[in-house]
Design a protein around this motif. Structure first.
Motif, PDB file in Angstrom:
ATOM      1  N   CYS A  60       0.850  -1.186   0.000  1.00  0.00           N
ATOM      2  CA  CYS A  60       0.000   0.000   0.000  1.00  0.00           C
ATOM      3  C   CYS A  60       0.893   1.247   0.000  1.00  0.00           C
ATOM      4  N   GLU A  66      -1.020  -1.609   5.176  1.00  0.00           N
ATOM      5  CA  GLU A  66      -2.121  -2.319   4.528  1.00  0.00           C
ATOM      6  C   GLU A  66      -3.471  -1.947   5.150  1.00  0.00           C
ATOM      7  N   SER A  67      -3.472  -1.632   6.426  1.00  0.00           N
ATOM      8  CA  SER A  67      -4.717  -1.280   7.105  1.00  0.00           C
ATOM      9  C   SER A  67      -5.338  -0.010   6.533  1.00  0.00           C
ATOM     10  N   CYS A  69      -5.178   1.155   3.397  1.00  0.00           N
ATOM     11  CA  CYS A  69      -5.853   0.833   2.129  1.00  0.00           C
ATOM     12  C   CYS A  69      -7.096  -0.018   2.366  1.00  0.00           C
ATOM     13  N   SER A  70      -6.987  -1.006   3.213  1.00  0.00           N
ATOM     14  CA  SER A  70      -8.122  -1.896   3.473  1.00  0.00           C
ATOM     15  C   SER A  70      -9.293  -1.154   4.102  1.00  0.00           C
TER      16      SER A  70
END
Length: 165
Positions: A60, A66-67, A69-70
């Motif tokens: 990301c 990653e959190s 983007c998620s």
């Protein structure tokens, strides 16, 4: 009967598509729908990049978190389907004759709009914070415009959902 609760005195009336599309509530829903597509679409399409040519793993662009983007993709998808659901509810609202059902629809709309306003606020703060901490590399610069678009439209989504509430 004109002042009946939640417009129940006019239940069963015909739907005029032009008047329906001109309503501020419908315009806000379509705008929120488009903004949600921009946010999750830009993140899914361009915000995952390779760190270098040796490592094929996609990361990301938001500080390799990653959190971030998620979370933004999840809020965008929830808002996307929420807009579709309440667009259909608004379309058939005139057909609902029960005052209790109309009240539930209005309160559900108010609750979801308030909840999504909060989720978009968190998404904006989270994305902006992670973008501020991101170091610019060649891979990050490829997804920079999409990341900025996601941050900008998550901010605009706050305004649209607060207006809907």
């Amino acid at each position: 009967m004109e002042g009946a609760s939640f417009g129940a005195g006019r239940a069963g009336g015909a739907i005029d598509p032009v008047d329906f599309l001109k309503q501020p509530q419908t315009i806000l829903r379509v705008t929120a729908w488009i903004f949600s597509i921009v946010v999750f679409g830009s993140i899914v399409n361009e915000c995952y990049v390779n760190k270098d040519s040796q490592n094929p793993e996609l990361l990301c662009v938001f500080n390799e978190n990653e959190s971030a983007c998620s979370y933004a993709v999840a809020v965008g998808i929830i808002a996307f389907f929420g807009c579709i659901f309440f667009f259909v509810v608004d379309l058939y609202f005139q057909q609902i004759s029960s005052v209790k059902d109309r009240k539930r629809a209005v309160l559900l709309d108010l609750g979801l709009s308030g909840f999504l306003s909060f989720l978009w606020f968190v998404a904006f703060c989270f994305l902006a914070n992670q973008w501020q901490r991101t170091t610019m590399t060649k891979g990050v610069s490829q997804g920079a415009d999409a990341a900025r678009a996601a941050i900008t439209f998550s901010f605009f989504s706050i305004i649209v959902w607060v207006s809907s509430a």
